[in-house]
Write an enzyme that holds these catalytic residues in place. Structure first.
Site, PDB file in Angstrom:
ATOM      1  N   SER A 293       0.563  -0.975   0.181  1.00 49.59           N
ATOM      2  CA  SER A 293      -0.055  -0.041  -0.109  1.00 49.59           C
ATOM      3  C   SER A 293       0.822   1.352  -0.303  1.00 49.59           C
ATOM      4  CB  SER A 293      -0.822  -0.024   1.214  1.00 49.59           C
ATOM      5  OG  SER A 293      -1.437   1.762   1.067  1.00 49.59           O
TER       6      SER A 293
ATOM      7  N   TYR B 142      -1.752  -0.423  10.351  1.00 51.16           N
ATOM      8  CA  TYR B 142      -1.758  -1.088   8.735  1.00 51.16           C
ATOM      9  C   TYR B 142       0.041  -0.542   7.902  1.00 51.16           C
ATOM     10  CZ  TYR B 142      -3.212  -2.253   4.245  1.00 51.16           C
ATOM     11  OH  TYR B 142      -3.205  -2.722   2.933  1.00 51.16           O
TER      12      TYR B 142
END
Length: 330
Positions: free
Chosen positions: A151, A207
């Site tokens: 990401s 995350y």
């Protein structure tokens, strides 16, 4: 959205073996489907056997044949069992797509309640599986490939602590110990309740840290295997409509997986290593891409077609398609 690889650059065959983790739904399932459509022998893995088999049945209904084996990347015993099965069943590996990941936050939330699970699944899981499979990579002239699904939240500039960012960004001195130390420090700050003041990422913190660690490890692994026939790259699929985003996003899992498969199957002569790809579904993201220092992937003998629209390289270091899709790497 259908991507077609030009026939002249097809280096793989049915003997080419790929593993995709976390593949019972979303981008993972779409990656498996695309590989199968292109004639790659692919193993679909999932931590839930029932869901994994259901995914396999859905692909079989479409005339696609894939293999399945249960795998929970966060469980060392599960990884060991899977690798033993794979060694006996296939013997050699060409492509590994580390896709399995979790997040327990809603889009606009930022809790670190499950930080240990997130780190264990998103970073240590792929690392454990990769290291267990390294001896099984074919290392053929076509070059074996690892594609870690990541990401842009894992971009190093998300670290607001300048000391930590400097250590992780230093490719020459970066070590596995330094990455582990960063992760351990984060988890320690979480336990102490001090993580908000220590310069960690502000959005989806746990995350983000897990993906920063994965990206750093990918660069380190790429460097360690430079010239050994193993390519290691990262791919951010962008804001994709999956269960993790609760169905929100600018594009579908099939869209994201189409580009992911494209990158995983790049011709040997066009295949870099140690790079971070980021997909964009809107030209408005061009400014951000440039800010992150993205560089163009220059194609020579390689052609890509999107509904008969040829991939075009623009100036300013970023590749874009005529319909607004694009990707690049730094």
């Amino acid at each position: 959205m259908i991507w077609v690889l030009h026939g002249s650059c097809r280096w793989w065959s049915k003997d080419t073996v790929a593993i995709v983790t976390g593949a019972n739904k979303g981008i993972g399932l779409s990656m498996v489907k695309r590989f199968a459509e292109l004639g790659v022998t692919v193993i679909l893995t999932a931590r839930d056997t029932k869901r994994g088999l259901k995914a396999v049945e859905s692909l079989m209904a479409q005339g696609l044949h894939v293999h399945f084996f249960r795998l929970d990347v966060s469980d060392p015993d599960s990884v060991k069992t899977f690798v033993s099965w794979f060694r006996l069943k296939f013997g050699a590996l060409d492509i590994l797509v580390n896709n399995a990941a979790v997040s327990f936050n809603e889009i606009d939330e930022n809790s670190v309640e499950h930080a240990e699970t997130v780190i264990k699944t998103n970073f240590y899981g792929p690392k454990l599986l990769t290291e267990a499979l390294l001896p099984l990579f074919r290392l053929s002239p076509s070059t074996s490939r690892i594609l870690n699904i990541t990401s842009r939240l894992g971009h190093f500039d998300k670290l607001r602590n300048p000391k930590i960012r400097s250590i992780i960004s230093d490719e020459e001195k970066l070590s596995e110990e330094q990455i582990d130390n960063m992760v351990s420090l984060f988890l320690s700050n979480v336990k102490q309740g001090t993580w908000k003041s220590q310069g960690w990422p502000e959005i989806w913190t746990d995350y983000s840290v897990s993906k920063i660690a994965l990206n750093a490890y990918s660069k380190l692994l790429a460097k360690q295997n430079q010239g050994c026939g193993l390519s290691v790259n990262c791919y951010c699929p962008g804001f994709t409509q999956t269960s993790m985003t609760r169905g929100r996003g600018t594009h579908t899992a099939d869209d994201a997986a189409a580009i992911g498969a494209l990158l995983a199957l790049l011709p040997p002569q066009e295949l870099p290593t140690g790079k971070f790809y980021i997909a964009h579904s809107n030209l408005s993201n061009k400014r951000e891409a440039l800010r992150l220092g993205l560089r163009v992937l220059k194609f020579r003998s390689f052609e890509v077609h999107l509904e008969n629209v040829r991939l075009k390289a623009h100036q300013n270091k970023v590749i874009f398609l005529e319909d607004g899709w694009g990707f690049a790497f730094w």
